[in-house]
Design an enzyme around this catalytic site. Structure first.
Site, short mmCIF file in Angstrom:
data_model
loop_
_atom_site.label_atom_id
_atom_site.label_comp_id
_atom_site.label_asym_id
_atom_site.label_seq_id
_atom_site.Cartn_x
_atom_site.Cartn_y
_atom_site.Cartn_z
CB CYS A 133 9.99 -46.56 3.48
SG CYS A 133 11.37 -46.31 2.37
CB CYS A 136 11.66 -43.11 2.84
SG CYS A 136 11.23 -44.42 1.71
CG ASP A 137 10.22 -42.13 6.57
OD1 ASP A 137 10.38 -41.15 5.81
OD2 ASP A 137 9.20 -42.84 6.55
#
Ligand code: NAP
Length: 310
Positions: A133, A136-137
Site C-alpha cells: 500500500c 499507507c507506507d
C-alpha cells in the site's frame, strides 16, 4: 429476544456504505460489519480523480464523507472480523470473533485482498522493505529509492504518487503494455525520476533483516539485473475474499461471486457488491451503484417475505 436485522452489510467500502444509505432511507434495520477501518480500498488510494462530482479528492476524505453520510441516517456499525457466514435459510448468520449477528438479508461487500508475488522471503520482508500500500507506507521512503511492481491502475497511480516522494522509482511490469488507463501510463512515462523496467519479473528478494536488493529477469532477453532499493511496493491486483462463506455460492472460475443484474447471488436474500463480484468494472462508482441496487432489491425481498409469512 435476539435481534434480527433486516440487512447485514459485510464490508464498509463505498458499495457497503451506499447500500447502508439506501437501506436506511427505505426504513430497514441495518448493521454494517467492518473488520478494520471504514472506506475499504478507498483508503489505499491517495487521490481519486474519476468519481463523479469530485475532480480531485483523497481516498480518506471520500471515505469520511461516505461514513458521515451513513451516520446522518443512524446506521449501526460493528467493528469485528467475520469468521463464518451462513447464507442458507430465511435468517442468515454472521459469526464474528466478538459477536454473532442475524439478518434476513446479507449484502456481501468484503472486497478483495492484495495479491502476493509468492517469492521466497516475501513474508519475511513485509514491513521490512515490502509494502502492498503506497498510500499507507509511501511517506517512509521519502528521498529514497523504491521499486513498484504491476501494470494496472493501482501500480500506475501509486508509481506517480511515490515519484513525488522518493528520489527514484523503478516500475517493473511483466509486459510491454500497461493494463492501466492511457492517461496514467502517459503521466508515468513522462516523469523524469521513474524508470520503466518492462517485460520483466522479479525473480529474487535479497537482504538480511531488511530488503536491500531485487533481482529482475527480462522475460524476452533472459538478462538478469540486480537493482538496489530501499523499498518494494507490490501492486499486482487483488483476489476476492470469499473463504469465510459457508455455502455453495456460485463463483466465477477466478473466484468472484456471480450475481445477476440485481446483485442477487444463487442464495435467496444474499446479494454481492463491488470488487468481490464478477463485474466488468471495479471502480468506486460501480461499487456504489451495486450497493444501491442490492439495498433496493433487499428491501423488495424483505417485503415479499413478510407478505408470505402473514
Ligand atoms: P489489475 O488491474 O488486476 O492489474 C494488476 C496488474 O498486476 C496487471 O498489470 C498484471 O499484469 C500485474 N500482475 C498480476 N499478477 C502478477 C504477478 N504475479 N506478477 C507480476 N505482475 C502481476 O489490478 P489493480 O491495478 O489493483 O486494479 C484493480 C481494479 O481497480 C481495476 O479494475 C482497476 O481499473 C481499478 N482501479 C482503478 C483506479 C482508477 O480508475 N483511478 C485506481 C486503482 C484501481 P498483466 O497486465 O500482464 O495481467
Amino acid at each position: 429476544m435476539e435481534k434480527i436485522y433486516d440487512v447485514a452489510i459485510l464490508g464498509a467500502g463505498p458499495g457497503g456504505m451506499t447500500a447502508a444509505i439506501y437501506a436506511r432511507r427505505a426504513g430497514l434495520e441495518v448493521i454494517v460489519i467492518e473488520k478494520e477501518k471504514v472506506g475499504g480500498a478507498l483508503l489505499a488510494t491517495y487521490e481519486i480523480a474519476n468519481y463523479t462530482g469530485f475532480e480531485k479528492i483523497t481516498g480518506k476524505e471520500l471515505a469520511d464523507r461516505m461514513f458521515n453520510h451513513t451516520k446522518t441516517l443512524n446506521t449501526e456499525y460493528a467493528y469485528d472480523e467475520v469468521k463464518k457466514v451462513i447464507v442458507e435459510g430465511d435468517v442468515k448468520v454472521v459469526e464474528c470473533y466478538k459477536q454473532t449477528f442475524k439478518a434476513r438479508t446479507l449484502i456481501l461487500g468484503f472486497g478483495a485482498s492484495v495479491r502476493k508475488l509468492n517469492l521466497d522471503n516475501e513474508r519475511k520482508f513485509v514491513g521490512r522493505g515490502i509494502s502492498y500500500c503506497a498510500t499507507c507506507d509511501g511517506k517512509l521512503f521519502e528521498g529514497k529509492t523504491v521499486a513498484i511492481v504491476g501494470g494496472g491502475n493501482t501500480a500506475l497511480e501509486d508509481c506517480f504518487f511515490l515519484s513525488n516522494l522518493a528520489k527514484k522509482v523503478y516500475l517493473i511490469h511483466r509486459r510491454e503494455e500497461f493494463r492501466g488507463d492511457a492517461i496514467l501510463s502517459k503521466q508515468v512515462k513522462e516523469k523524469a525520476n521513474i524508470e520503466l523496467v518492462l517485460n520483466s519479473a522479479i525473480s529474487k528478494l535479497i537482504g538480511d533483516e531488511q530488503l536491500k536488493q531485487i533481482e529482475v529477469t527480462n522475460k524476452v532477453t533472459g538478462e538478469i539485473k540486480p537493482i538496489d532499493i530501499d523499498g518494494l511496493f507490490v501492486c499486482i491486483g487483488r483476489g476476492p475474499d470469499t473463504e469465510m462463506i459457508d455455502g455453495d455460492l456460485k463463483l466465477s472460475e477466478n473466484g468472484y461471486i456471480i450475481t445477476d443484474d440485481c446483485m442477487r447471488t444463487n442464495f435467496d436474500g444474499v446479494f454481492a457488491i463491488g470488487d468481490i463480484r464478477n463485474t466488468p468494472l471495479r471502480q468506486i462508482v460501480t461499487a456504489c451503484s451495486d450497493g444501491a441496487i442490492a439495498a433496493t432489491k433487499a428491501f423488495e425481498y424483505i417485503k415479499i417475505q413478510k407478505v408470505k409469512q402473514k
